[in-house]
Structure formats: C-alpha cells, structure tokens
Design a protein around this motif. Structure first.
Motif, PDB file in Angstrom:
ATOM      1  N   ASP A 108      -0.140  -0.402  -8.359  1.00 14.90           N
ATOM      2  CA  ASP A 108      -0.693   0.727  -7.840  1.00 14.90           C
ATOM      3  C   ASP A 108      -1.399   1.540  -9.052  1.00 14.90           C
ATOM      4  O   ASP A 108      -2.551   1.951  -8.983  1.00 14.90           O
ATOM      5  N   ALA A 109      -0.862   1.204 -10.354  1.00 14.95           N
ATOM      6  CA  ALA A 109      -1.644   2.147 -11.545  1.00 14.95           C
ATOM      7  C   ALA A 109      -2.805   1.276 -11.714  1.00 14.95           C
ATOM      8  O   ALA A 109      -3.776   1.965 -12.100  1.00 14.95           O
TER       9      ALA A 109
ATOM     10  N   PHE B  11       0.848  -3.413  -4.667  1.00 12.11           N
ATOM     11  CA  PHE B  11       2.122  -3.370  -4.840  1.00 12.11           C
ATOM     12  C   PHE B  11       2.678  -1.887  -5.007  1.00 12.11           C
ATOM     13  O   PHE B  11       2.287  -1.500  -6.383  1.00 12.11           O
TER      14      PHE B  11
ATOM     15  N   ASP C 247       4.951   0.929  -5.878  1.00 11.39           N
ATOM     16  CA  ASP C 247       6.197   1.083  -6.342  1.00 11.39           C
ATOM     17  C   ASP C 247       6.221   2.571  -7.069  1.00 11.39           C
ATOM     18  O   ASP C 247       7.289   2.899  -7.750  1.00 11.39           O
TER      19      ASP C 247
ATOM     20  N   SER D  72       5.088   3.052  -9.958  1.00 12.79           N
ATOM     21  CA  SER D  72       5.836   2.774 -11.280  1.00 12.79           C
ATOM     22  C   SER D  72       4.855   1.871 -12.242  1.00 12.79           C
ATOM     23  O   SER D  72       4.230   0.864 -11.571  1.00 12.79           O
ATOM     24  N   LEU D  73       4.723   2.004 -13.367  1.00 12.71           N
ATOM     25  CA  LEU D  73       4.296   1.068 -14.432  1.00 12.71           C
ATOM     26  C   LEU D  73       5.457   0.003 -14.755  1.00 12.71           C
ATOM     27  O   LEU D  73       6.114   0.042 -15.450  1.00 12.71           O
ATOM     28  N   ALA D  74       5.857  -0.683 -13.385  1.00 10.02           N
ATOM     29  CA  ALA D  74       6.933  -1.647 -13.456  1.00 10.02           C
ATOM     30  C   ALA D  74       7.518  -2.269 -14.670  1.00 10.02           C
ATOM     31  O   ALA D  74       8.426  -2.282 -15.271  1.00 10.02           O
TER      32      ALA D  74
END
Ligand SMILES: Cc1ncc(C[n+]2csc(CCOP(=O)(O)OP(=O)(O)O)c2C)c(N)n1
Ligand SMILES: [Mg+2]
Length: 534
Positions: free
Chosen positions: A431-432, A456, A458, A460-462
């Motif tokens: 997403d980022a 994806f 989430d 978040s910067l997973a």
C-alpha cells in the motif's frame, strides 16, 4: 537534413526502441517531437521516476533499451532514483535530458544545475551532445548501455543543438563482440574434472543469464546433467519452476536461506552461472568454499562478495558448452537433499489455506494464465511473492532487486503491457509503494492499459515495521491510515474492488482479465501478516 534531435531519435529507432516516457519541459520539446516523428511513441507520465520504470518495462518486454525523457533541473533531479536503479539492476536505459547552451550558461542560473555531475555516479556514461558528433555519440551511448553489464547512459542535449542540422554519418552501427568462450588450458581442464567427478553439483544462476540471453543453455545444462538450480529473484523461470530441478529462488528471505544455505554447504560443486550478487542479502557474502566453485561471469569478479577458484569471464553459453563437452550424466545428489530442499521451500511459504498475503499469491498464480507477467514492488510482500510466485519463463516476475526501490511495480507493468499488449500483466504492490506512485493510475487510464493491480493493504510499511520490532524499538513512522484504493481507482478511470477472501479474489481476477481498462484489487490483510513467514 536531419537535426541533432532527429539523428538521436533515428538511431534509437534503429536500435529497436518504439516507446519513450517522461514529462516535457521547454528544453526537451524538440527532442520529444523528434522521437515521435521517428516512430518512437512518447507517453506522458506523472513523475519522471515512474517514467523511467515504464521505460524499463519496455526493455524487459522487447530487449531494446528503454528511453526516459526529462527536462532541465527538477525533471532530471526527479529521475535520479530510477537511473540509480538502472545501474544496480543492469537495465539499458537511455536518459535524454535538455540543457541550456554552453554560452548562455556563463550568465544564467535559473533551474540550472550540472546534469552530468548529478548523474555521473549513477550512470555507465554521461555525454553532452556536440555539433558534428551526434551520430557517433548515440552509437556509443547504445553500445555502452547494452554492453556487459547493461546500464543507464545519459545524453544531455543543449537546446539550440537539438534543432541544429547535422550530417548523418554511416559509422553509427555498433560493433558486436563475438561471444567469448573460456580459453582452453589448465583451468578449464581442472574445472571439467571437477564437474566429471561431482556427486552433488549445484548451479546458482543470476541476472546475467538474462542479459546474455542464455536461458536455454542453462536449462539444457541442468536437464542434461541432472544439476539442480537455485536462481536469484531476477533469474526465476530460467528453468520453468514446475520442473523438479528448479529448487527455487534466493535473494532476500532469511527463511529461504535457512533451507538453501545447507544445500550450498553440502554441494561438492557449485556452478555460479551469470550470478551477479547485487541482488543478494548478506548471508550470500562469502557463502561457500571457493575451491568447489566454477564461475562464469560477464565482467571480472571485483565485487569480492564471493570468490571462485575458477572464474571465467565471457559468454555464459559458450562457457557451459566448454565445461560439459563430452561429460555424461551421472546420478546426482544420491541422498536426495536437493529434492528435499525444494519440497521444504514449497511447504514453508504455502498459505495452508488461510487468507493472507500467501493465499493472495497462490490464488492469483493459479487463476492467471501461465504466460502472465507479474511485477513486484518492494516490501514484505515482494519477498513472499518472489519465493512463492512460480515463473515458467525468464523475465516472468519483474522487480527492483538490485536497488530495491519502492514505486516500481506499477510503472514496470505499464511499460511491459504497452510493448506487449497480448500478454496478461499484473502488478503486485504494497500500500505504501502504491501511494508513492498513485498519480500513475491516471497515466494508466490515459494509456488505456487493462492491467491488474493487486495491492496488499495492511496500512503498514510491513517490512520496516518487522525490522523495527525485531531490534526492540517502539513503533514509530511505520503505520498509516487505510486508503480507499477501490475509490481511488474508480476516480482515476479504472475499476476498483476490496477483496477479503480467496473466492472473491478468484472471481475478481476472472472478471479483470476480460476488461479493457485497469482493475485494482485492494486485498485487505491484517497487520503483521508476514511474521514467521518470510
Ligand atoms: C524509495 C524507497 N524508500 C524507502 C525504502 C525502504 N523500504 C523498504 S520496504 C518498505 C516498506 C514498504 O511498504 P509497503 O509498500 O506497504 O509494502 P509492505 O512491506 O507492507 O509489503 C520501505 C519503506 C525503499 N526500499 N525504497
Ligand atoms: Mg504495506
């Protein structure tokens, strides 16, 4: 008589280029029109960085260099990241920029910076076009960009020169070096003896297999001599990944390395085939005893990331031919360790039927046709995807694996689709990463490309959130709000959907394949979905 801009454009056309990308400014208008007139369609992007990745997409689709057009000052500055990427990811990218005339530069400062100084550290070469040498300069630029290792070449074109007539020179053709085989001698004989006596041979192939166009020779070698193959992320698909000898990808996953490194350790011969370690994480620094390694490399190994007792510089296909000449198959890996590693990799990354990023990849792979081309952005999703997404041919999963930059997946997919409209193309992004290039969805609308974008989501910067947690730091700067990506997609002329389970994803992908505009599937996954999985 052609102008300087015409000459450059014609030579690029002759080199197979049919698309150019960028954002014009007054300083590159002549060049932009010359490209169009020469048969190289210009596409307007929303950011020079993304334009550069679209250009790379056309290279990956056709083999002809990509073309990025950027205007003076801010245009060039915006392009630095993608030019650095082309250097690290070995992409032949021709970067055309416009600059003011030398005489004017003595007394004018507005927007003026030294483009060549800015780009020199991230290019193979940087030229300023001069009267009388435009033809030879362009020929040189192409030869350097395409030569081993491929990479970006910059051409700065002064405004007046672009319009100035030039006499074409016939010397523009580039000389092709003949494919270089290893010299016969003691080293080659010793390497051949190693192969002839090996019980546990292993091949590690990298991106030079692609740049030297030697996938078939590599695949035949593995099949004929029963040699299992590990590939870097870029070399995935050199051997179709559903063949038993294709062990899997290596690059950035500690979990995969845990399975693969013992195999590397246990092998009694490693053939490093066009293996450029620029894609690899640190566990691949000095990963083996050099005494058991035969390397074929396009350029001399001065990186010191690994060493090889026998390091042959030249053409990989010729090298493999000389190595195997007259050597017959023998049963390899009698203990079955290679097959066991392959099975362990598959088992580790599989979703187990649970909704999450792994299932998104599995459902997409089995729903899309075999010849689908995928791109991946940078982040946790890419590591999972690179391990799990099966490639059945080379260049089936495009990504930035040398520089590992975010914001590449969408524009790479766009460039590829433009050059090869008959191929189904899908972009996977975090997403980022998507938010970095959201404006390119407007470009996607303008180009009317029916690409599928899987996000994806989430919030978040997973990957970075995981790293932050691992080192025991408090949560900071890694989480953000949820964007309505489906809404954004429809506002920008595509179709958008939120997806929360496997059945809806399968259905949505089926519909997307029939569309004549882009589809964005926002796959909602819970934060921390990658814990223990990559
Ligand atoms: C241009 C750029 N900036 C920062 C980074 C560092 N970085 C690597 S992965 C990542 C997180 C990406 O987040 P997202 O796109 O949501 O993917 P996820 O990790 O969540 O799958 C960041 C910030 C990078 N690689 N490239
Ligand atoms: Mg994310």
């Amino acid at each position: 008589m052609p102008t300087a801009a015409d000459l450059i454009a014609r030579r690029l056309y002759e080199a197979g280029c049919r698309h150019a990308f960028g954002i014009p400014g007054g300083e590159v208008l002549t060049m932009m029109h010359a490209l169009q007139d020469a048969g190289i369609a210009f596409a307007l992007a929303r950011h020079e960085n993304a334009a550069g990745f679209m250009a790379e997409g056309t290279y990956q689709a056709t083999g002809a260099p990509g073309i990025l057009l950027a205007t003076i000052g801010p245009g060039v500055a915006n392009a630095v990241n993608v030019v650095a990427n082309a250097l690290q990811d070995r992409v032949p990218l021709i970067v055309l920029t416009g600059c003011i005339d030398e005489a004017q530069a003595f007394g004018y400062t507005h927007q003026v910076l030294d483009h060549r100084d800015l780009l020199r550290p991230v290019t193979k070469a940087s030229f300023k076009a001069v009267d009388g040498a435009v033809d030879v300069m362009t020929a040189k630029a192409l030869a350097i960009a395409l030569g081993d290792q491929p990479g970006p070449v910059h051409i700065d074109i002064p405004i007046s020169l672009a319009k100035q007539e030039q006499t074409p020179r016939s010397a523009a053709r580039r000389s092709q070096p003949s494919a270089m085989a290893p010299a016969p001698g003691a080293d080659l004989e010793a390497a051949r003896n190693l192969l002839a006596g090996a019980e546990r041979p292993l091949m590690v192939a990298g991106l030079e297999v692609l740049t030297q166009d030697t996938s078939e020779a590599v695949a035949d070698f593995c099949r004929d001599l029963a040699v299992p193959l590990i590939t870097t992320y870029k070399a995935k698909g050199v051997l179709p990944e559903d063949e038993p000898l294709a062990i899997g990808g290596a690059g950035l996953s500690p979990a995969a390395d845990k399975i693969l490194m013992p195999l590397v350790e246990h092998a009694d011969l490693i053939i490093a085939a066009g293996y450029d370690p620029i894609e690899m994480r640190s566990s691949w620094c000095s990963p083996w005893d050099p005494g058991k390694v035969i390397e074929f490399t396009a350029v001399a190994n001065t990186h010191h990331v690994h060493q090889a007792r026998y390091s042959f510089v030249g053409h990989l296909g010729k090298g493999l031919e000389a190595l195997r000449d007259g050597i017959n198959v023998r049963p390899a890996w009698p203990g079955g360790e290679a097959a066991a590693a392959r099975a362990a990799l598959k088992a580790f990354f599989a979703s187990g039927g649970e909704w999450g990023p792994a299932q998104v990849v599995e459902v997409t792979r089995r729903t899309l046709p075999r010849n689908a081309v995928a791109t991946a952005d940078t982040g946790a999703h890419r590591i999972l995807l690179s391990q799990l997404w099966e490639c059945f041919e080379p260049r089936g999963l495009l990504q930035s694996s040398g520089l590992c930059t975010m914001g590449c997946a969408l524009p790479l997919a766009m460039g590829y689709k433009l050059a090869r409209p008959e191929r189904p193309v899908i972009a996977f992004t975090g997403d980022a990463g998507l938010e970095m290039v959201l404006g390119e969805l407007a470009t996607l609308r303008d180009l009317a490309l029916p690409i599928i974008v899987v996000v994806f989501v989430d919030a978040s910067l997973a990957l970075i959130e995981m790293k932050q947690r691992r080192v025991g730091l408090p949560n900071l700067g890694v989480d953000f709000g949820v964007t309505d990506f489906a809404g954004v997609a429809s506002a920008l002329g595509g179709h958008g959907e939120v997806v929360r389970d496997a059945a809806s994803l399968e259905r949505a992908l089926g519909t997307a394949l029939e569309q004549d505009r882009f589809t964005l599937l926002a796959c909602s996954i819970v934060p921390k979905s990658y814990d223990g999985r990559i």
